[in-house]
Design a protein around this motif. Structure first.
Motif, PDB file in Angstrom:
ATOM      1  N   GLY A 180      -0.036   2.324 -13.342  1.00  0.00           N
ATOM      2  CA  GLY A 180      -0.472   3.389 -12.403  1.00  0.00           C
ATOM      3  C   GLY A 180       1.141   3.478 -11.032  1.00  0.00           C
ATOM      4  N   HIS A 181       1.121   2.555 -10.761  1.00  0.00           N
ATOM      5  CA  HIS A 181       2.827   3.543  -9.239  1.00  0.00           C
ATOM      6  C   HIS A 181       3.336   3.710 -10.310  1.00  0.00           C
ATOM      7  CE1 HIS A 181       0.259  -0.533  -7.283  1.00  0.00           C
ATOM      8  NE2 HIS A 181       1.420  -0.230  -6.386  1.00  0.00           N
ATOM      9  N   VAL A 182       4.177   3.373 -11.560  1.00  0.00           N
ATOM     10  CA  VAL A 182       5.034   4.607 -12.244  1.00  0.00           C
ATOM     11  C   VAL A 182       4.719   5.665 -12.094  1.00  0.00           C
ATOM     12  CG1 VAL A 182       6.512   4.825 -13.754  1.00  0.00           C
ATOM     13  CG2 VAL A 182       6.212   1.816 -13.059  1.00  0.00           C
ATOM     14  N   THR A 231      -9.354   3.590   2.076  1.00  0.00           N
ATOM     15  CA  THR A 231      -8.699   4.828   3.055  1.00  0.00           C
ATOM     16  C   THR A 231      -8.232   6.456   2.525  1.00  0.00           C
ATOM     17  OG1 THR A 231      -7.604   2.838   3.749  1.00  0.00           O
ATOM     18  CG2 THR A 231      -6.875   5.071   4.376  1.00  0.00           C
ATOM     19  N   ASN A 232      -8.283   5.776   1.054  1.00  0.00           N
ATOM     20  CA  ASN A 232      -8.528   7.589   0.772  1.00  0.00           C
ATOM     21  C   ASN A 232      -9.482   8.108   1.102  1.00  0.00           C
ATOM     22  OD1 ASN A 232      -5.910   7.727  -0.452  1.00  0.00           O
ATOM     23  ND2 ASN A 232      -6.599   6.662  -3.064  1.00  0.00           N
ATOM     24  N   ASN A 233     -11.259   7.369   1.166  1.00  0.00           N
ATOM     25  CA  ASN A 233     -12.292   8.325   1.001  1.00  0.00           C
ATOM     26  C   ASN A 233     -12.182   8.621   2.588  1.00  0.00           C
ATOM     27  OD1 ASN A 233     -13.311   8.614  -1.304  1.00  0.00           O
ATOM     28  ND2 ASN A 233     -13.718   6.466  -1.654  1.00  0.00           N
ATOM     29  N   LEU A 239       0.877  -1.191   5.609  1.00  0.00           N
ATOM     30  CA  LEU A 239       0.817  -2.433   5.014  1.00  0.00           C
ATOM     31  C   LEU A 239       0.736  -3.253   3.625  1.00  0.00           C
ATOM     32  CD1 LEU A 239      -1.814  -3.782   7.765  1.00  0.00           C
ATOM     33  CD2 LEU A 239       1.373  -3.669   8.038  1.00  0.00           C
ATOM     34  N   HIS A 240       0.270  -1.972   2.747  1.00  0.00           N
ATOM     35  CA  HIS A 240       0.503  -2.277   1.647  1.00  0.00           C
ATOM     36  C   HIS A 240       1.875  -2.501   0.859  1.00  0.00           C
ATOM     37  CE1 HIS A 240      -0.216  -2.436  -2.773  1.00  0.00           C
ATOM     38  NE2 HIS A 240       0.223  -0.904  -2.819  1.00  0.00           N
ATOM     39  N   ILE A 241       3.294  -1.590   1.581  1.00  0.00           N
ATOM     40  CA  ILE A 241       4.333  -1.100   1.288  1.00  0.00           C
ATOM     41  C   ILE A 241       4.642  -1.923   0.978  1.00  0.00           C
ATOM     42  CG2 ILE A 241       6.216   0.790   0.738  1.00  0.00           C
ATOM     43  CD1 ILE A 241       3.723   2.890   1.128  1.00  0.00           C
TER      44      ILE A 241
HETATM   45  C1  HEM Z   1       6.584  -1.789  -3.330  1.00  0.00           C
HETATM   46  C2  HEM Z   1       6.002  -0.850  -3.004  1.00  0.00           C
HETATM   47  C3  HEM Z   1       5.180  -0.284  -3.444  1.00  0.00           C
HETATM   48  C4  HEM Z   1       4.010   1.056  -3.491  1.00  0.00           C
HETATM   49  C5  HEM Z   1       5.064   1.699  -2.480  1.00  0.00           C
HETATM   50  C6  HEM Z   1       2.890   1.237  -3.304  1.00  0.00           C
HETATM   51  C7  HEM Z   1       2.696   1.631  -3.338  1.00  0.00           C
HETATM   52  C8  HEM Z   1       0.831   2.175  -3.584  1.00  0.00           C
HETATM   53  C9  HEM Z   1      -0.285   3.626  -3.347  1.00  0.00           C
HETATM   54  C10 HEM Z   1       0.928   4.421  -3.151  1.00  0.00           C
HETATM   55  C11 HEM Z   1      -1.327   2.667  -3.841  1.00  0.00           C
HETATM   56  C12 HEM Z   1      -2.517   3.428  -3.443  1.00  0.00           C
HETATM   57  C13 HEM Z   1      -2.572   4.243  -4.735  1.00  0.00           C
HETATM   58  C14 HEM Z   1      -4.542   5.149  -5.069  1.00  0.00           C
HETATM   59  O1  HEM Z   1      -4.451   5.252  -3.854  1.00  0.00           O
HETATM   60  O2  HEM Z   1      -4.353   5.672  -6.467  1.00  0.00           O
HETATM   61  C15 HEM Z   1      -0.966   1.459  -4.616  1.00  0.00           C
HETATM   62  C16 HEM Z   1      -1.786   0.557  -4.677  1.00  0.00           C
HETATM   63  C17 HEM Z   1      -1.949  -0.239  -4.800  1.00  0.00           C
HETATM   64  N1  HEM Z   1      -0.848  -1.236  -5.149  1.00  0.00           N
HETATM   65 FE1  HEM Z   1       0.875  -0.728  -5.064  1.00  0.00          FE
HETATM   66  N2  HEM Z   1       2.552  -0.261  -4.056  1.00  0.00           N
HETATM   67  C18 HEM Z   1       3.624  -1.338  -4.775  1.00  0.00           C
HETATM   68  C19 HEM Z   1       3.619  -2.167  -4.309  1.00  0.00           C
HETATM   69  C20 HEM Z   1       3.033  -2.950  -5.465  1.00  0.00           C
HETATM   70  C21 HEM Z   1       2.968  -4.222  -5.444  1.00  0.00           C
HETATM   71  C22 HEM Z   1       3.982  -5.549  -5.192  1.00  0.00           C
HETATM   72  C23 HEM Z   1       1.654  -4.902  -5.959  1.00  0.00           C
HETATM   73  C24 HEM Z   1       1.313  -6.038  -6.762  1.00  0.00           C
HETATM   74  C25 HEM Z   1       1.037  -6.954  -6.732  1.00  0.00           C
HETATM   75  C26 HEM Z   1       0.218  -3.710  -5.871  1.00  0.00           C
HETATM   76  C27 HEM Z   1      -0.512  -3.787  -6.204  1.00  0.00           C
HETATM   77  C28 HEM Z   1      -1.452  -2.702  -5.913  1.00  0.00           C
HETATM   78  C29 HEM Z   1      -2.693  -2.432  -6.690  1.00  0.00           C
HETATM   79  C30 HEM Z   1      -4.108  -3.415  -6.606  1.00  0.00           C
HETATM   80  C31 HEM Z   1      -2.963  -1.374  -6.181  1.00  0.00           C
HETATM   81  C32 HEM Z   1      -4.845  -0.975  -5.686  1.00  0.00           C
HETATM   82  C33 HEM Z   1      -5.063  -0.497  -7.207  1.00  0.00           C
HETATM   83  C34 HEM Z   1      -4.115   0.720  -7.964  1.00  0.00           C
HETATM   84  O3  HEM Z   1      -4.548   1.837  -6.849  1.00  0.00           O
HETATM   85  O4  HEM Z   1      -3.162   0.818  -8.270  1.00  0.00           O
HETATM   86  N3  HEM Z   1       1.234  -2.499  -5.007  1.00  0.00           N
HETATM   87  N4  HEM Z   1      -0.011   0.939  -4.176  1.00  0.00           N
END
Ligand code: HEM
Length: 230
Positions: free
Chosen positions: A63-65, A146-148, A185-187
């Motif tokens: 999903g991220h890709v 947050t999206n909602n 914070l997530h990023i």
């Molecule tokens: C480092 C760069 C990263 C970026 C730019 C990034 C970006 C994002 C974004 C934009 C979302 C929200 C997606 C949505 O609203 O639909 C998200 C969700 C999420 N991310 Fe990341 N992320 C990163 C790294 C990671 C890593 C390292 C993990 C896990 C170890 C991770 C796990 C998750 C999970 C579990 C979600 C929620 C489920 C999903 O929407 O796929 N992320 N991320």
């Protein structure tokens, strides 16, 4: 200035440490390159937690890709409307995000509360576990909550464009300025884990024994002495 640091310098430094750190660790510490299994101490929680985490994280990575790497125009050209994409991301991403989170919660609780597992754990194991839990929690929170709360915000118009600008070495920090705090914070924590990766047990990810499934049950090897004579 702080925008430049957070969204340009910090991500590049983390990725440089990720690459150089792996090369360094591989050259100097191949015998320490391990997942440090604790299965012989506690099996049940490990099996459930690890299974949930791994079942969840693979679709989340895919999903991220897609979400970060593929521009909106391309998915539109394929007939996927923005609304369809968003629904897929929220429900699909949300579902697998929650599965990943459940796995992480079990694994972290196990590491902190099981006496013998805790004794076997290094500070690095505890930190990696906690940080992963934080990243996954805040990612799921950003995606589902947050999206909602911010219906006007679409991460594909801002975060994804910024992310691709990093990939092509023409960084545009400005795209991150208006992103909600939870996403930020997530990023940032996501990049931090990449910098820590080579120095932790996470290196096991690169050593998945894929050939194990196809190899024969018994391996016969020629004795080195005889092979030498020939
Ligand atoms: C480092 C760069 C990263 C970026 C730019 C990034 C970006 C994002 C974004 C934009 C979302 C929200 C997606 C949505 O609203 O639909 C998200 C969700 C999420 N991310 Fe990341 N992320 C990163 C790294 C990671 C890593 C390292 C993990 C896990 C170890 C991770 C796990 C998750 C999970 C579990 C979600 C929620 C489920 C999903 O929407 O796929 N992320 N991320």
């Amino acid at each position: 200035m702080s925008n430049q640091f957070l969204w340009v310098i910090f991500p590049y430094v983390c990725m440089a440490v990720f690459i150089v750190g792996h090369i360094f660790r591989y050259r100097h510490d191949q015998f320490g390159w391990t997942a440090k299994s604790s299965e012989f101490i506690e099996k049940k929680q490990l099996m459930i937690g690890s299974l949930l985490f791994h079942i969840g994280i693979i679709p989340v990575i895919l999903g991220h890709v897609a979400g970060l790497g593929i521009p909106k125009e391309w998915t539109r050209a394929l007939g996927v409307s923005d609304h369809m994409y968003h629904m897929g991301a929220v429900w699909g991403g949300g579902f697998f995000g929650v599965v990943t989170l459940a796995g992480m919660l079990i694994l972290t609780a196990r590491r902190f509360t099981h006496r013998n597992v805790r004794k076997l754990s290094s500070a690095s194991d505890m930190i990696v576990n906690s940080l992963l839990l934080f990243i996954v929690f805040i990612g799921v929170y950003a995606s589902l909550v947050t999206n909602n709360l911010n219906p006007g915000f679409d991460y594909r118009d801002s975060i994804s464009v910024w992310f691709r600008s990093l990939l092509i070495f023409r960084p545009e920090a400005g795209y991150m300025a208006a992103a909600p705090l939870t996403f930020k914070l997530h990023i940032l924590s996501g990049f931090l884990i990449f910098a820590m990766w080579p120095f932790t047990r996470l290196v096991h990810v690169w050593s998945v024994p894929l050939n194990y499934a196809g190899r024969s049950y018994i391996l016969y090897r020629r004795s080195p002495a005889k092979a030498g004579k020939r």
